[in-house]
Design a protein around this motif. Structure first.
Motif, PDB file in Angstrom:
ATOM      1  N   MET A   1       0.832  -1.190   0.000  1.00  0.00           N
ATOM      2  CA  MET A   1       0.000   0.000   0.000  1.00  0.00           C
ATOM      3  C   MET A   1       0.872   1.247   0.000  1.00  0.00           C
ATOM      4  O   MET A   1       1.941   1.265   0.608  1.00  0.00           O
ATOM      5  CB  MET A   1      -0.918   0.002   1.220  1.00  0.00           C
ATOM      6  N   GLN A   2       0.400   2.279  -0.677  1.00  0.00           N
ATOM      7  CA  GLN A   2       1.104   3.546  -0.715  1.00  0.00           C
ATOM      8  C   GLN A   2       0.255   4.637  -0.075  1.00  0.00           C
ATOM      9  O   GLN A   2      -0.973   4.604  -0.138  1.00  0.00           O
ATOM     10  CB  GLN A   2       1.432   3.946  -2.156  1.00  0.00           C
ATOM     11  N   GLY A   3       0.926   5.577   0.560  1.00  0.00           N
ATOM     12  CA  GLY A   3       0.259   6.732   1.137  1.00  0.00           C
ATOM     13  C   GLY A   3       0.816   7.999   0.541  1.00  0.00           C
ATOM     14  O   GLY A   3       1.940   8.027   0.030  1.00  0.00           O
ATOM     15  N   ARG A   4       0.025   9.053   0.612  1.00  0.00           N
ATOM     16  CA  ARG A   4       0.478  10.351   0.111  1.00  0.00           C
ATOM     17  C   ARG A   4       1.165  11.095   1.248  1.00  0.00           C
ATOM     18  O   ARG A   4       0.522  11.492   2.223  1.00  0.00           O
ATOM     19  CB  ARG A   4      -0.688  11.156  -0.449  1.00  0.00           C
ATOM     20  N   VAL A   5       2.463  11.289   1.114  1.00  0.00           N
ATOM     21  CA  VAL A   5       3.282  11.901   2.154  1.00  0.00           C
ATOM     22  C   VAL A   5       3.625  13.328   1.759  1.00  0.00           C
ATOM     23  O   VAL A   5       4.156  13.574   0.661  1.00  0.00           O
ATOM     24  CB  VAL A   5       4.573  11.092   2.378  1.00  0.00           C
ATOM     25  N   HIS A   6       3.322  14.266   2.643  1.00  0.00           N
ATOM     26  CA  HIS A   6       3.669  15.668   2.396  1.00  0.00           C
ATOM     27  C   HIS A   6       5.149  15.900   2.627  1.00  0.00           C
ATOM     28  O   HIS A   6       5.851  16.482   1.796  1.00  0.00           O
ATOM     29  CB  HIS A   6       2.836  16.581   3.298  1.00  0.00           C
ATOM     30  N   SER A   7       5.663  15.430   3.783  1.00  0.00           N
ATOM     31  CA  SER A   7       7.062  15.654   4.133  1.00  0.00           C
ATOM     32  C   SER A   7       7.400  14.817   5.365  1.00  0.00           C
ATOM     33  O   SER A   7       6.525  14.190   5.977  1.00  0.00           O
ATOM     34  CB  SER A   7       7.329  17.137   4.425  1.00  0.00           C
ATOM     35  N   THR A   8       8.675  14.811   5.732  1.00  0.00           N
ATOM     36  CA  THR A   8       9.123  14.135   6.950  1.00  0.00           C
ATOM     37  C   THR A   8      10.065  15.059   7.710  1.00  0.00           C
ATOM     38  O   THR A   8      10.628  16.001   7.146  1.00  0.00           O
ATOM     39  CB  THR A   8       9.865  12.815   6.639  1.00  0.00           C
ATOM     40  N   LEU A  43      -5.953  16.868  -1.164  1.00  0.00           N
ATOM     41  CA  LEU A  43      -5.892  15.400  -1.069  1.00  0.00           C
ATOM     42  C   LEU A  43      -5.081  14.756  -2.187  1.00  0.00           C
ATOM     43  O   LEU A  43      -4.664  13.606  -2.062  1.00  0.00           O
ATOM     44  CB  LEU A  43      -7.315  14.832  -1.094  1.00  0.00           C
ATOM     45  N   ASP A  44      -4.872  15.478  -3.282  1.00  0.00           N
ATOM     46  CA  ASP A  44      -4.279  14.865  -4.469  1.00  0.00           C
ATOM     47  C   ASP A  44      -2.815  15.246  -4.656  1.00  0.00           C
ATOM     48  O   ASP A  44      -2.260  15.075  -5.741  1.00  0.00           O
ATOM     49  CB  ASP A  44      -5.075  15.254  -5.713  1.00  0.00           C
ATOM     50  N   ARG A  45      -2.181  15.751  -3.615  1.00  0.00           N
ATOM     51  CA  ARG A  45      -0.764  16.116  -3.731  1.00  0.00           C
ATOM     52  C   ARG A  45       0.077  15.176  -2.869  1.00  0.00           C
ATOM     53  O   ARG A  45      -0.400  14.188  -2.379  1.00  0.00           O
ATOM     54  CB  ARG A  45      -0.569  17.581  -3.321  1.00  0.00           C
ATOM     55  N   GLY A  46       1.336  15.515  -2.698  1.00  0.00           N
ATOM     56  CA  GLY A  46       2.227  14.693  -1.896  1.00  0.00           C
ATOM     57  C   GLY A  46       2.942  13.642  -2.716  1.00  0.00           C
ATOM     58  O   GLY A  46       2.668  13.446  -3.910  1.00  0.00           O
ATOM     59  N   THR A  47       3.864  12.945  -2.069  1.00  0.00           N
ATOM     60  CA  THR A  47       4.662  11.902  -2.704  1.00  0.00           C
ATOM     61  C   THR A  47       4.155  10.529  -2.272  1.00  0.00           C
ATOM     62  O   THR A  47       3.995  10.274  -1.079  1.00  0.00           O
ATOM     63  CB  THR A  47       6.143  12.030  -2.299  1.00  0.00           C
ATOM     64  N   LEU A  48       3.892   9.657  -3.218  1.00  0.00           N
ATOM     65  CA  LEU A  48       3.436   8.315  -2.891  1.00  0.00           C
ATOM     66  C   LEU A  48       4.604   7.496  -2.342  1.00  0.00           C
ATOM     67  O   LEU A  48       5.648   7.385  -2.979  1.00  0.00           O
ATOM     68  CB  LEU A  48       2.849   7.633  -4.125  1.00  0.00           C
ATOM     69  N   MET A  49       4.408   6.938  -1.136  1.00  0.00           N
ATOM     70  CA  MET A  49       5.448   6.146  -0.498  1.00  0.00           C
ATOM     71  C   MET A  49       4.843   4.926   0.171  1.00  0.00           C
ATOM     72  O   MET A  49       3.685   4.946   0.585  1.00  0.00           O
ATOM     73  CB  MET A  49       6.203   6.988   0.547  1.00  0.00           C
ATOM     74  N   GLU A  50       5.632   3.864   0.271  1.00  0.00           N
ATOM     75  CA  GLU A  50       5.214   2.646   0.954  1.00  0.00           C
ATOM     76  C   GLU A  50       5.698   2.676   2.399  1.00  0.00           C
ATOM     77  O   GLU A  50       6.682   3.349   2.725  1.00  0.00           O
ATOM     78  CB  GLU A  50       5.770   1.420   0.228  1.00  0.00           C
ATOM     79  N   PRO A  51       5.032   1.941   3.304  1.00  0.00           N
ATOM     80  CA  PRO A  51       5.471   1.904   4.700  1.00  0.00           C
ATOM     81  C   PRO A  51       6.938   1.531   4.868  1.00  0.00           C
ATOM     82  O   PRO A  51       7.654   2.140   5.670  1.00  0.00           O
ATOM     83  CB  PRO A  51       4.543   0.857   5.323  1.00  0.00           C
ATOM     84  N   ALA A  52       7.409   0.540   4.126  1.00  0.00           N
ATOM     85  CA  ALA A  52       8.793   0.103   4.270  1.00  0.00           C
ATOM     86  C   ALA A  52       9.773   1.213   3.910  1.00  0.00           C
ATOM     87  O   ALA A  52      10.832   1.355   4.544  1.00  0.00           O
ATOM     88  CB  ALA A  52       9.049  -1.128   3.406  1.00  0.00           C
TER      89      ALA A  52
END
Length: 248
Positions: A1-8, A43-52
């Protein structure tokens, strides 16, 4: 699964115990007038990233966490991506990583499919940082554009389930620093059995430039940060709900 990540953020020290790796997810249903991250709303921005991917990145800094640190998932509003948060927290626990959820609780509902994901999140969550934006329903909607009914219901759910919670309250002069409302907030907190800490966060306008860049009118432009005395007053009133000390 991927989530939309704004930043870390690698070395967060104000979003849970210890030093923490903060994941800011994209998207938020609230429109808080003092929001310092309006760039997280869409809701449609950010970088798609996986939990791992996120956990591999986080573990580069694990030596700095100490005994209490770990990861905190924030936003935006993390609960707009509940399945992703559930998978991320489950994977974090499998690696022995402490997990914290920083949330407004605005998406909470006891209806499916959200509720199933919520239960998964809570089963792998060590601490919830929850906002009480305003205790009064009408004032809450005027401040955030959203009802507080389901938010208070979520806090009751967390209390009934015994999950540890830290409450946060942003103190905005003329809006959330009214003593009557502060006492009503304290009275509500007293009904909860799981609140470990209450933090009063003084209003600031450091994010106004983001509103200007996005072309969104900022309606609190003339509002000044609360005085030290008003912050201390709010801390006395709300702190009494946890410590049992007499209210101010």
């Amino acid at each position: 699964m991927q989530g939309r990540v704004h930043s870390t953020e690698s070395f967060g020290s104000a979003d849970g115990p210890g030093v923490r790796f903060i994941v800011f997810l994209q998207g938020c249903p609230m429109r808080c007038r003092y929001c310092h991250n309006p760039d997280t709303w869409a809701l449609d921005r950010g970088t798609l990233m996986e939990p791992a991917e996120l956990l591999d990145q986080a573990e580069r800094y694990r030596s700095y966490w100490g005994r209490e640190g770990g990861i905190t998932v924030s936003g935006g509003e993390a609960l707009l991506q509940p399945e992703f948060v559930a998978e991320l927290f489950e994977a974090a626990h499998a690696r022995g990583i402490n997990t914290c959820l920083d949330t407004s609780l605005a998406p909470f509902t006891r209806q499916q499919p959200f509720y199933q994901a919520w239960e998964r999140i809570m089963a792998a969550c060590d601490l919830v940082l929850a906002d009480i934006k305003h205790i009064d329903p009408a004032e809450h909607r005027a401040l955030t554009g959203h009802s507080n009914e389901n938010i208070l219901d979520a806090l009751r759910w967390l209390s009934d389930a015994g999950f540890p919670v830290w409450i946060r309250h942003v103190l905005v002069p003329g809006i959330t620093d009214n003593d009557e409302h502060l006492r009503r907030t304290a009275d509500f907190i007293k009904t909860l059995s799981n609140v470990r800490r209450v933090d009063v966060l003084p209003y600031h306008s450091l994010g106004v430039y983001k509103w200007d860049e996005l072309g969104i009118p900022y309606t609190l432009r003339d509002t000044q940060p609360p005085s030290k005395e008003r912050v201390e007053n709010a801390e006395r009133i709300l702190g009494a709900a946890v410590s049992g000390l007499p209210q101010a």
